[in-house]
Structures are given as structure tokens and as C-alpha cells.
Design an enzyme around this catalytic site. Sequence first.
Site, PDB file in Angstrom:
ATOM      1  N   SER A  42       0.824  -1.211   0.000  1.00 53.89           N
ATOM      2  CA  SER A  42       0.000   0.000   0.000  1.00 53.89           C
ATOM      3  C   SER A  42       0.854   1.256   0.000  1.00 53.89           C
ATOM      4  O   SER A  42       2.051   1.229   0.314  1.00 53.89           O
ATOM      5  CB  SER A  42      -0.949   0.016   1.206  1.00 53.89           C
ATOM      6  OG  SER A  42      -0.394   0.707   2.302  1.00 53.89           O
ATOM      7  N   VAL A  43       0.194   2.358  -0.332  1.00 56.20           N
ATOM      8  CA  VAL A  43       0.838   3.666  -0.346  1.00 56.20           C
ATOM      9  C   VAL A  43       1.319   4.074   1.046  1.00 56.20           C
ATOM     10  O   VAL A  43       2.225   4.906   1.190  1.00 56.20           O
ATOM     11  CB  VAL A  43      -0.152   4.723  -0.909  1.00 56.20           C
ATOM     12  CG1 VAL A  43      -1.304   4.963   0.065  1.00 56.20           C
ATOM     13  CG2 VAL A  43       0.545   6.034  -1.242  1.00 56.20           C
ATOM     14  N   LYS A  44       0.733   3.478   2.084  1.00 57.09           N
ATOM     15  CA  LYS A  44       1.026   3.885   3.451  1.00 57.09           C
ATOM     16  C   LYS A  44       2.449   3.534   3.899  1.00 57.09           C
ATOM     17  O   LYS A  44       2.928   4.070   4.906  1.00 57.09           O
ATOM     18  CB  LYS A  44       0.014   3.261   4.415  1.00 57.09           C
ATOM     19  CG  LYS A  44      -1.439   3.639   4.143  1.00 57.09           C
ATOM     20  CD  LYS A  44      -1.715   5.096   4.429  1.00 57.09           C
ATOM     21  CE  LYS A  44      -3.199   5.388   4.377  1.00 57.09           C
ATOM     22  NZ  LYS A  44      -3.522   6.783   4.743  1.00 57.09           N
ATOM     23  N   ASP A  45       3.119   2.649   3.164  1.00 55.81           N
ATOM     24  CA  ASP A  45       4.507   2.331   3.528  1.00 55.81           C
ATOM     25  C   ASP A  45       5.370   3.585   3.538  1.00 55.81           C
ATOM     26  O   ASP A  45       6.273   3.739   4.370  1.00 55.81           O
ATOM     27  CB  ASP A  45       5.112   1.341   2.522  1.00 55.81           C
ATOM     28  CG  ASP A  45       4.514  -0.048   2.638  1.00 55.81           C
ATOM     29  OD1 ASP A  45       3.637  -0.256   3.496  1.00 55.81           O
ATOM     30  OD2 ASP A  45       4.921  -0.929   1.852  1.00 55.81           O
ATOM     31  N   ALA A  48       4.737   5.735   6.654  1.00 63.39           N
ATOM     32  CA  ALA A  48       5.103   5.008   7.874  1.00 63.39           C
ATOM     33  C   ALA A  48       6.585   5.180   8.177  1.00 63.39           C
ATOM     34  O   ALA A  48       6.986   5.468   9.316  1.00 63.39           O
ATOM     35  CB  ALA A  48       4.745   3.526   7.727  1.00 63.39           C
TER      36      ALA A  48
END
Length: 453
Positions: A42-45, A48
Site C-alpha cells: 500500500s501507499v502507506k509504507d 510510515a
Amino acid sequence: MDFSNNILETIGNTPLVKLNKVVAEIDALVLAKVETFNPGNSVKDRMAVKMIEDAEADGRLQPGGTIIEGTSGNTGMGLALVAIIKGYKLICVISDKQSKEKMDILRAVGAKVVVCPTDVEPTDPRSYYSVSKRLALETPNSWYVNQYDNMSNSLAHYEQTGPEIWKQTDGKITHFVVGVGTGGTISGVGKYLKEKNPNIKIWGIDTYGSVFKKYHETGIFDENEIYSYITEGIGEDILPKNVDFSLIDGFTKVTDKDAAVYTRKIALEEAIFVGNSAGACIKGLLQLKEHFKPDDVVVVLFHDSGSRYVGKMFNDDWMRERGFLEENITKAEDVIKDHIDKELIVVRTEELVSHAIDRMRKYKISQIPVVDINGFVGSVDETDLFRSYVADKNVAEKPIKEVMGKPFPIVQLGTPIEEVSKLFTKENDAVLLDLGNGNHHIITKYDIIGSIK
């Protein structure tokens, strides 16, 4: 040799892929930024890593500490990767509307998962916002990430995602379209792109049950806009600091059904297996198609992987239960096909009202046919029983025949649904379907409403 020192070094530089069939109605070049190629899918890596590195740099996160975050799952996965590599513990607080796959994956990568109810106010002590904050206060040597108001979120996309898109399109991008949740992606990418070319349009995809669209258009935070919805990862009942509304040119809202249907279309028509917010983005693109010209280059960002929704949008039973599956409902049996094999619950004329009430409670039903040795002779429903009870507190010990109403109409297999619907009136709340061989099944108003697409 060409290798990465750890999995975190593989984050970013995700591909840009031309979309074809699923955007055939749009007269422009549409490119998908497929963020599932990140190691956490996901883009959230991206954010994070940025949020943790910034917290380490200014001392908010100490060696051996515990990271605590409220997440819809994807941020939790990104945080888990970093926590493993850097030696931190992780507690993820997640709402119960998130897919089971997301919860299982978080546990698989070592996170402790705390599940909270969805249908509560953000300020409610049971909400995942409140629980996250409480755990951070109670846990020694912990750091509460707060992705909504942590500006390292949008900064990650300003430093990474925006420049990647600009480079990959050779600066020819004209529109950027993305689902909005925490606001980090749309604000970070939007800021970078508008600095490069102020004429680039930034569009946000919102969902019904979220406050973003109306707030952007009116400046009013309308609590009446807030209600429970199914679509994951986009929309909010708060205004995160990461959402910079001044960078956003407009929002369009997409229904839960359309988001789910178009998520499946992307897989079937483009061979790209992505998540629920991607489906919302494609339907949003189609709703905005009059804004695009033949020479435009439209980039839409796909947040996460379809593997996190196998039990939901990619499950026929789940889709059918919510009326999301495109099926032709034409005959009486079509509306009850999911439970047509269940036994018909009846009550006999000489049984007591209390027996009917017990059956309604046990089977969670509102209407029951009444039978005697000759067949169907009447009916009872919860409204009639309530009225009878108000009039006579001893009604529970009376026989059913004293309070029953007229028998439900009976229709045959193959009866058009239009004909069945006409039999529902203020006085009649159900219809019986004759299955043959002396068997019947009840059709309720709920069944009819559930079949409406």
C-alpha cells in the site's frame, strides 16, 4: 550485485500503468499509480517510514519503544515493517468495519491488534481515536503516531510520491485524482505538483457518510453528513490536519455499492488486483469525465491490494447480502434465494400468544403464519401483538386465534416480482411462496427492499 539492505529500501518507485477498458468512457490518457508494488502492498509504507524516522530524530520515539496507532490496516502494515526492521513493538487500534484479512495480516507481522466499534462518535471513549490516545498514555516508553495530524504523513508524499509522478509523466500530468482519508497523499502530492504547475487540478474522492466534500464547498462541518459506511480507507468524520483543502480543486462522492462494483471491474478488465478505494476512484473518475479533454494526462492513485478484501468485495456472498452484486431479480423466488432452504416458522391457532413471541425472539422474525389442520388460516406480526399487549396486559396467555389477522397471500413459483410487490399493503407485511409438495416460504418487505438495486 544489486540488492537492498532491508525491505524498507524497496519502498517507492512504483509503476505508472495505462488504464484501458475500465475508463473507456473518458476521453483522456488515464494512468494508475499502482502503490501495491510497495512491500506492504500500500501507499502507506511511504509515510510510515517518514513518520517513524522523524519521531526518532526529535526524540519522540526511543529505542525499544512501543508504537501505537489507530489505523484502517494499511498504515499499520507499513508501521509493522518498520517496527520489525528497527526493533519496536507495535499496537494497532482498528475499527470493526475493516476486513478480517487486514487484521490477520497485522497479527502475522507481529502487531497487537485492538478492535473498536465503528458506529461511535470520535470523542467516544470506545472509538479507535480515543482508545489509541488512552493506550499511548498508559503504555510506558510509547509513541502515538496520529497519522491524521502528523505532518510527516503529507511530507512523505511531497518528498517522494509527487516527484515520482512528475518524473514518470515527464511533467505532462494535468489532473491528479485520489481517495482522501488522512489527507496525506492528496496534500503532499498536490502541493508538489502545484508548485511545479499551478494549473494541475487536484481532485479528491470522498464517500457518503464523510464530511470532506461539503466542508470543502461550504466551510461547514455538518454532523448530519456523518453516518456509517462500508468503503474502507477514504472519508472521515473528523478534519485531519493533513488535509490541506486549499490545494484541492474539488471532491466527488462515490457510493459503497459503486466502490465495490468498480473494484471488481478493475480486476476483471485491467488485470490489476487492487482494493476498495481504487474502485471508488475509478467511479469518481467517470463522474468527473466532463472535466477531462483528449490531451489531458490524468493520474489516479491505487492505494492498496485486493488481497485485503478477499472476504468482502471479492466475495459473492458478501456482495449479494448487501445488494451489490449485479443480478436480475425478476421472480418471487429470486428475492429469497439466499435463505429459501430455511424452514418456515409457523404458530398454531390454539397456541398461546407467548409462544408466538418466543418464536419471534428466537428466530429474529417479525411475522408468523398461523395454521390449523386445514392449512393457513391467519397471521400475526409484532405490530399487532404490541397493540394487543397495550390493550390487554394478559394477552400473552390468550390463544393465537383471538389476536391473529388475515392469512398472508400465497403466490406461485415464477410470479413476477412486480406482482408480488403489489400484495404488500399497510395491512399486509408478508407473502407466502408456494414451493410445491406442501412446502412454503415467507417473503417479507425486508426481502423486497433487499432486492432493490
